[in-house]
Design an enzyme around this catalytic site. Structure first.
Site, PDB file in Angstrom:
ATOM      1  N   GLU A 399       0.791  -1.234   0.000  1.00  0.00           N
ATOM      2  CA  GLU A 399       0.000   0.000   0.000  1.00  0.00           C
ATOM      3  C   GLU A 399       0.828   1.291   0.000  1.00  0.00           C
ATOM      4  O   GLU A 399       0.604   2.188   0.823  1.00  0.00           O
ATOM      5  CB  GLU A 399      -0.990  -0.019   1.166  1.00  0.00           C
TER       6      GLU A 399
HETATM    7  C1  GCB Z   1      -4.891  -2.865   4.986  1.00  0.00           C
HETATM    8  C2  GCB Z   1      -3.494  -3.163   5.379  1.00  0.00           C
HETATM    9  C3  GCB Z   1      -3.420  -4.105   6.576  1.00  0.00           C
HETATM   10  C4  GCB Z   1      -4.479  -3.749   7.609  1.00  0.00           C
HETATM   11  C5  GCB Z   1      -5.843  -3.891   6.940  1.00  0.00           C
HETATM   12  C6  GCB Z   1      -6.985  -3.540   7.891  1.00  0.00           C
HETATM   13  O1  GCB Z   1      -5.158  -2.423   3.893  1.00  0.00           O
HETATM   14  O2  GCB Z   1      -2.712  -3.657   4.330  1.00  0.00           O
HETATM   15  O3  GCB Z   1      -2.137  -4.023   7.136  1.00  0.00           O
HETATM   16  O4  GCB Z   1      -4.400  -4.567   8.740  1.00  0.00           O
HETATM   17  O5  GCB Z   1      -5.911  -3.028   5.847  1.00  0.00           O
HETATM   18  O6  GCB Z   1      -7.541  -4.416   8.503  1.00  0.00           O
HETATM   19  O7  GCB Z   1      -7.281  -2.364   8.013  1.00  0.00           O
END
Ligand code: GCB
Length: 583
Positions: A399
């Site tokens: 991301e």
């Molecule tokens: C995401 C991330 C991850 C988070 C997840 C969430 O996009 O890549 O590290 O834990 O969302 O649960 O918000």
């Protein structure tokens, strides 16, 4: 994100550290895991321990001294919030008796990982530093060892250095004069599914490759099936059984035994490296393993568990991979950092494909300094895991903000680097905040991974719109870039035992409903060659720092943090077991 400090396994080894530890007639190691003396400095205490020269002191006598298990995350051990939330330096120390019998050997101190910035002292002398958690590093300590006596190992570890705030530091260890011992420093093996084999052996710098003979023996169990000589070379091995991921065949493994002989026919060193014959290819639609389409059914996850927190634990690893098999999964991403090499090795043995990821999460700043560090991490990651057949792809980042113009050259440099070190595996980036319409990098990649949370962060409560949103979004990525697309995250939080029917957010029913709705879109995308795999977020609940979005951590696991199945796990299991048969 990079909050926890942990020291993973530490070994005292004789002979080189680039390769994982091994015992044979020429190599040995001591596992230094156990209870280390532990001292926490004041939070952001301005390097007080270094100024007060803690490394010259017996830290067990320090007024704040306690003990800390290694490996483990110290943050999770304490009853005090101050230690859980600590930002700054902590100190580890261990006394280790080194026998007279070890004299004449090269001795290295190898760290499987130290989170995040470590300074290592041996008998009160600084022997080196390392920046970047999760990956191994080692130092030659031969010159500093007191044989037949206790030696003191002190490690200062600091977690304040986040990705974008690392100061300039000279962290290259300049080794002092070494003894002229010849040993195997690294092995590179490229072997494809029809038996073609390439190898390259790196000897230590001080050795003279003309003075030694390098023998290569390929073993199938105990049977030798191929023999050759040379530091580098290639050949064909007849009748090989390829390595397959689960559901497509057996994960057949072979051993390459590398033997170094002196001109007087004396064996100087030997190392057994496990590998498999397999190839990874891709076209604009799909990923192929051994030329057969591979549809990824898996998980994003964390190396995390109750009590010991982040880091490697062999019981947890075994339980996790047993659950993977029960679920019918064939793949996972080491989100968001490289996991212990023991896990990758076990994935080789079980036939579970792995996408290895660097610890670069949510990058917003694309400075030269970040790039240098990122390059170092990509290099260390690929060098550590390049011979594992289970590793099918390198993920450069999770991301990042690739809508920024500066991201393009930054990522181009990393993608080129990964291709240069390893021309045999595809390279990917996992997209989150950017969109097909504003991203500046995805055209440079081999495979595009995308995280999306329809029905959760987007359109909470509107389960009936998930299908069209997911199809619209992923189809756009596909059409714009013409690359194979992997769904690397989707999902919803659920608090185990919280039941609501009809479903509402955080109930097990809502997570289950969301998963079912998303699968309808995946069925369409899969049938239309838009996606080449699906990975739910997350395998198990995991601890996070406190925010209003989290109730004692992240609950998007289909298993609890204790690895008990939630309702959605059964839905996913039915799907994975069915699709695994179609691979
Ligand atoms: C995401 C991330 C991850 C988070 C997840 C969430 O996009 O890549 O590290 O834990 O969302 O649960 O918000």
């Amino acid at each position: 994100m990079i909050r926890l400090i942990f020291l993973s396994s530490i070994w005292m080894i004789s002979l080189k550290a680039g390769l994982f530890v091994q015992k044979n007639d020429y190599r040995s190691y001591e596992d230094l895991s156990g209870l280390w003396t532990f001292v926490r400095e004041e939070s952001n205490g301005g390097d007080a321990g270094i100024r007060k020269r803690y490394y010259e002191q017996d830290l067990s006598k320090h007024q704040n001294a306690s003990v800390m298990p290694v490996p483990c995350a110290f943050n999770d051990m304490s009853t005090e919030a101050a230690l859980r939330d600590h930002v700054g330096w902590v100190w580890y120390q261990k006394k280790e008796f080194i026998s007279m019998r070890d004299k004449g050997q090269l001795l290295f101190l190898r760290f499987e990982s130290a989170q995040y910035y470590a300074i290592v002292y041996f008998n009160a002398k600084e022997i080196g530093q390392h920046i970047g958690g999760h990956l191994p590093f080692s130092f030659d300590v031969t010159q500093h060892v007191r044989f037949g006596a206790e030696n003191v190992i002190t490690v200062a570890v600091n977690n304040t250095l986040s990705w974008s705030t690392i100061p300039q530091a000279d962290f290259v260890y300049k080794a002092s004069k070494k003894k002229p011992i010849t040993y195997i420093e690294d092995i590179t093996i490229v072997a494809n599914h029809i038996g073609s084999l390439f190898w390259k052996i790196k000897l230590n710098e001080e050795s003279d490759a003309n003075e030694v003979d390098v023998e290569i023996r390929v073993l199938d169990g105990n049977e030798e099936i191929y023999f050759a000589k040379g530091v580098t070379g290639s050949g064909n091995v007849m009748d090989v059984k390829p390595w397959w991921p689960r559901g497509m065949g057996d994960p057949n493994l072979y051993t390459m035994r590398v033997i170094l002989r002196s001109s007087t026919d004396q064996i100087l060193d030997s190392y057994d490296e496990q590998f498999g014959f397999r190839s990874i290819t891709f076209d604009k639609d799909k990923i192929y393993i051994n030329k057969k389409p591979f549809y990824c059914l898996g998980f994003g996850m964390h190396e995390d568990f109750d009590v010991h927190g982040r880091g490697y634990n062999q019981a947890v690893m075994t339980k996790d991979l047993n659950l993977f098999e029960w679920m019918g999964a064939n793949c996972y991403r080491t989100s968001h950092y490289p996991y212990a090499q023991e896990r990758i090795r076990e994935s080789d043995r079980r036939g579970i494909a792995v996408i290895l990821e660097t610890p670069a999460v949510g990058l917003k700043v694309f400075t030269n300094f970040n790039l240098k560090l990122h390059q170092q991490i990509v290099t260390e990651m690929i060098e550590r895991d390049k011979n594992h057949p289970s590793v099918i792809m390198w993920s450069i980042s999770n991301e990042p903000h690739t809508e920024k113009d500066e991201a393009r050259e930054y990522f181009r440099s990393l993608i080129d680097l990964a291709h240069k070190i390893d021309a045999t595996r595809p390279v990917t980036v996992v997209y989150g905040p950017s969109w097909w319409s504003n991203d500046k990098t995805a055209d440079l990649l081999d495979i595009v991974c995308v995280n999306r949370y329809y029905g959760w962060y987007d359109d909470m409560g509107y389960l009936d719109t998930i299908n069209q949103s997911v199809i619209w979004d992923y189809t756009n990525w596909r059409e714009k870039f013409g690359k194979p697309i992997l769904v690397t995250e989707y999902g919803a939080d659920s608090i185990v035992g919280l039941n609501q029917f009809p479903s509402v957010d955080f109930s097990e029913q809502y997570q289950n409903d969301l998963v079912k709705e998303t699968h309808k879109a995946f069925d369409y995308l899969r049938a239309n060659n838009v996606i080449t795999g699906e990975m739910i977020w997350n395998f198990a609940d995991f601890m996070t720092s406190m925010t209003a979005l989290r109730a004692v951590g992240n609950h998007k696991g289909v298993f609890t943090r204790n690895r008990q199945a939630k309702m959605a796990a059964y839905t996913l299991r039915d799907r994975y077991l069915k699709l695994l048969k179609q691979n």
